[in-house]
Design a protein around this motif. Structure first.
Motif, mmCIF file in Angstrom:
data_model
loop_
_atom_site.group_PDB
_atom_site.id
_atom_site.type_symbol
_atom_site.label_atom_id
_atom_site.label_comp_id
_atom_site.label_asym_id
_atom_site.label_seq_id
_atom_site.Cartn_x
_atom_site.Cartn_y
_atom_site.Cartn_z
ATOM 1 N N ASN A 82 44.291 42.136 29.642
ATOM 2 C CA ASN A 82 44.212 41.208 30.767
ATOM 3 C C ASN A 82 44.590 39.795 30.343
ATOM 4 N N GLU A 83 44.195 39.424 29.146
ATOM 5 C CA GLU A 83 44.564 38.091 28.647
ATOM 6 C C GLU A 83 46.085 37.943 28.579
ATOM 7 N N THR A 84 46.747 39.017 28.144
ATOM 8 C CA THR A 84 48.210 39.002 28.097
ATOM 9 C C THR A 84 48.803 38.886 29.495
ATOM 10 N N ILE A 85 48.246 39.620 30.445
ATOM 11 C CA ILE A 85 48.767 39.599 31.815
ATOM 12 C C ILE A 85 48.551 38.224 32.451
ATOM 13 N N VAL A 86 47.372 37.636 32.220
ATOM 14 C CA VAL A 86 47.105 36.293 32.747
ATOM 15 C C VAL A 86 48.119 35.307 32.193
ATOM 16 N N SER A 87 48.375 35.392 30.881
ATOM 17 C CA SER A 87 49.363 34.500 30.267
ATOM 18 C C SER A 87 50.747 34.712 30.867
ATOM 19 N N SER A 88 51.099 35.968 31.130
ATOM 20 C CA SER A 88 52.413 36.260 31.712
ATOM 21 C C SER A 88 52.536 35.672 33.112
#
Length: 432
Positions: A154-160
């Protein structure tokens, strides 16, 4: 109007992030060198779980009670006096008698066998309960691992989506993009941040369950999970099927059959009389030679019909328990065969996601984001690529957690550990 709408969305984002920051502390993330492994959790549950401790005490009590069976009843002492003789010229005359009940031959041994087998069944039932508890702990650990993995993804998706939002706003302000793209990007970012809060709350609930299993304050922080054990090779089916014959649930069923055999033996012996041996001093008799007496009494089992019904009932109960034992072993075999099939399925699925689907989804996302930043790709393409990567990453972690649960069930059925904790274990963090 568009500016006010963007301000509203940004305010909601800030509130969501602030709320998430307050909740993340409840997950109790530990340092890299201090993590909760499945083995460590199982050891803690075995040592600290209240229900298991209670079951052990119950088993100990049953064993102690079994030790009291198969013994002769306490002898009985009777004392009587002729009250009119007290203080008379004859002197007081008393009667004293001691008697001992003597069951028919074999009754004591059958009674002890029944008690010992029942106590053994209780002990095996406790061992089976311990395996069930260990399986529950393993399932909770796998979910704990998955939630931590999902938060990392989720952290990766938020950053994306944060990066996409900046690009969409920049393109819109420069007249190169659509207002709808900027709004959609903000909305998707907000949904991703909401998902983070949902995952954190799920982790908090799992932490409560893990603390309850270990008899710890429910608000205590829980260490971050250790690495997922590597996929082990499973022994041949025949070897695992043989181990089921030593499963405590099956052994408990066999113990109950032995106890039923002992009760059948007791029922058959009820057709014969029990005895009472006694020695008495009858002080009211004269001459003195008549005062010492010995005797042997017995009951008269006239109602043989009642005893035949008792034997028939004991026989039916024994047959019923024997069938239950066969059914238990068959159910264990079916459960093992089913889990072995699921394990093989997850071997294929995990390899597919690890080696093909997830790398392709990651490459597609990176290419779509770069193309969008360069004005080549459209907004729908890049959002679809980000979503596809998220689904692939989540599905891989979900299958890894499910595979560990399946492995834990196979291990509990076989009664031995099949996996090892080594350097080839699955990493606990997602590669970005």
């Amino acid at each position: 109007m568009f500016t006010l709408f963007l301000d509203f969305i940004r305010s909601a984002q800030r509130l969501t992030v602030l709320f998430a920051a307050c909740l993340v502390t409840t997950l109790g993330m530990a340092s890299e060198g201090d993590r909760l492994s499945p083995q460590r959790l199982l050891e803690q549950v075995a040592a600290e779980n209240l229900a298991l401790a209670s079951a052990y005490e119950h088993s100990a009590g049953t064993a102690e009670m079994a030790a009291t069976q198969g013994r002769l009843a306490d002898p009985r002492l009777m004392f009587g006096i002729a009250p009119e003789t007290a203080g008379s010229s004859l002197g007081s005359r008393e009667n004293i008698k001691i008697s001992q009940a003597l069951p028919w031959f074999g009754k004591l041994a059958a009674s002890r066998k029944n008690a010992d087998s029942t106590a053994s069944a209780t002990a095996n039932a406790v061992a089976a309960f311990q395996r069930e508890l260990a399986l529950e702990a393993s399932h909770n650990w796998a979910e704990w691992w998955y939630v931590n993995q999902a938060l990392s993804i989720n952290e990766t998706i938020v950053s994306s989506f944060e990066l996409l939002t900046r690009s969409a706003n920049s393109r819109y302000q420069n007249g190169q993009g659509k207002q709808q793209d900027a709004l959609q990007s903000e909305m998707r970012l907000l949904h991703a941040q909401h998902q983070r809060v949902t995952l954190q709350q799920q982790g908090q609930r799992l932490a409560i369950q893990l603390n309850q299993l270990r008899n710890r304050p429910l608000e205590n922080p829980v260490l971050a999970p250790a690495a997922m054990p590597a996929m082990p090779a499973i022994p041949k089916d025949e070897e695992l099927l043989t181990s089921l014959e030593q499963h405590p649930a099956y052994l408990a069923a066999l113990d109950l059959v032995i106890a039923a055999e002992a009760r059948l033996s007791l029922a058959k012996r009820e057709r014969y009389p029990d005895f009472v041996a006694e020695v008495a001093h009858v002080g009211t008799l004269d001459p003195e030679e008549k005062r010492w007496q010995v005797g042997l009494g017995l009951n008269l089992p006239f109602d043989q019909g009642k005893r035949r019904h008792g034997v028939a009932a004991a026989m039916a109960n024994k047959q019923k328990l024997a069938l239950d034992a066969q059914a238990k072993l068959l159910a264990l075999k079916e459960q093992l065969a089913s889990q072995l099939s699921r394990y093989q399925e997850h071997l294929h699925i995990e390899a597919l996601y690890t080696e093909q689907l997830l790398p392709l989804a990651k490459q597609s996302q990176q290419a779509a984001q770069q193309d969008y930043a360069n004005g080549i790709s459209d907004f729908d393409t890049v959002t679809a690529a980000i979503t596809d990567y998220q689904k692939a990453a989540m599905q891989l972690r979900r299958h890894q957690a499910d595979r560990f649960m399946i492995l834990a069930e196979i291990e509990q059925l076989a009664g031995r550990q099949l996996h090892e904790f080594n350097s080839h274990a699955t990493a606990t963090t997602t590669q970005h």
